[in-house]
Design an enzyme around this catalytic site. Structure first.
Site, PDB file in Angstrom:
ATOM      1  N   ASP A   8       0.644  -0.869  -0.138  1.00 50.26           N
ATOM      2  CA  ASP A   8      -0.170   0.316   0.153  1.00 50.26           C
ATOM      3  C   ASP A   8       0.948   1.082   0.215  1.00 50.26           C
ATOM      4  OD1 ASP A   8       0.022   1.338   2.889  1.00 50.26           O
ATOM      5  OD2 ASP A   8       0.464  -1.295   3.399  1.00 50.26           O
ATOM      6  N   SER A   9       0.225   2.473  -0.770  1.00 47.93           N
ATOM      7  CA  SER A   9       0.973   3.915  -0.703  1.00 47.93           C
ATOM      8  C   SER A   9       2.705   3.761  -0.852  1.00 47.93           C
ATOM      9  CB  SER A   9       1.115   3.774   0.998  1.00 47.93           C
ATOM     10  OG  SER A   9       0.807   5.614   0.767  1.00 47.93           O
TER      11      SER A   9
END
Length: 326
Positions: free
Chosen positions: A168-169
């Site tokens: 994620d991210s």
């Protein structure tokens, strides 16, 4: 993807309310905590850890096995195996790269997310604990992610075809960077939640002009990421990722929130994977904040989104097994 259900046309009342509350609180707080200072970074790390623990608590029955080993070539691998209830060690696994802006978070903050993935897929998840900025600047995190992958595929004895990579991210940037390297064997699939791809934040600024992110301003996010990049030329090929003209990535699922600034990154990555001849599926979940999958107490949509991700992981491993057998 078989069994795919499209995201709803509008976010739930709870998630929309959470987004509004975030814009009035978290967005203001994040702007007041200077990441360049020791106290500001400490406060930011504590704040994010508290949010993750409050709105995404660990699942009962989760088993965690710390890892801190030296590979035969001297590289250190630190992280943790996370196994949901009833999940045992086998020939397949998920390699997870947590987000952080390269400076926040850890496998501990993301344990709800990794435990949930483990429970939904029946697979153990290895989350690497890469070094954080500003104590460790580029390419420290990328090197740690590479070491974790090499360890899984060699000394741990897992075949790359039996692993799905997820992140994620900033973990999305680390994953794509790793898989663009010509000598790195590809996993069976790739799942990305709200990936950060454009470290110049040009895409995010364009998105912010249309809809401000409820959690953070682009300028504040860029300052945080700057702790990792330092004075390195932003055009460095390991930072400015050329996906459209690079290696075909494995079959990829991208999920992004409709309220976040990194929606622009998700759309650009999806288009670039397709331009390079790869398979990509983009899911935009309306009115959702950044990495909403980690916050099920705020967003009811986290549950169906995670179910979709788990289904994609299972299908990627199945499709790859069929391809190998054929």
């Amino acid at each position: 993807m078989s069994g795919t259900q499209h995201p709803p046309r509008r976010g739930s009342l709870r998630s929309r309310s959470a987004s509004t509350a975030s814009s009035l609180t978290l967005r203001q707080i994040s702007g007041a905590l200077p990441p360049e200072t020791a106290w500001g970074l400490w406060a930011s790390r504590r704040l994010i850890a508290r949010i993750m623990a409050t709105f995404g608590p660990s699942l009962a029955g989760t088993r965690v096995e710390p890892v801190d080993v030296r590979m035969a070539d001297g590289r250190r691998v630190v992280g943790e195996w996370v196994r949901g209830p009833g999940v045992v060690e086998g020939e397949r696994a998920i390699y997870y790269l947590h987000g952080s802006g390269f400076a926040l978070c850890s496998p501990q903050t993301h344990r709800r997310l990794t435990a949930w993935l483990s429970r939904l897929t029946g697979l153990p998840v290895f989350c690497v604990d890469y070094r954080l900025a500003p104590e460790h600047r580029f390419p420290a995190a990328a090197n740690d992610v590479r070491a974790g992958w090499d360890w899984l595929c060699t000394e741990r004895g897992l075949h790359p075809d039996h692993i799905v990579m997820a992140g994620d991210s900033a973990g999305g940037h680390l994953a794509v960077d790793l898989l663009l390297q010509p000598e790195v064997p590809h996993p069976a699939g790739l799942v990305l939640f709200s990936p950060l791809i454009d470290l110049s934040f040009a895409l995010a600024r364009a998105r912010e002009s249309l809809r401000p992110d409820p959690a953070i301003r682009v300028a504040d996010a860029a300052r945080l990421v700057g702790l990792y990049c330092g004075r390195i030329d932003p055009g460095h090929p390991r930072l400015a990722l050329d996906v459209a003209n690079g290696r075909h990535l494995p079959r990829t699922l991208i999920q992004a929130g409709g309220a976040e600034m990194l929606l622009a990154d998700a759309r650009a990555l999806d288009a670039d994977i397709r331009a390079a001849g790869g398979y990509s599926e983009l899911q935009v979940w309306p009115d959702q904040v950044h990495v909403f999958q980690a916050l099920p107490r705020l967003s009811p949509e986290a549950t169906p989104a995670m179910q979709q991700a788990a289904g994609f992981i299972t299908e990627s491993l199945r499709c790859n097994a069929v391809k190998v057998a054929g």
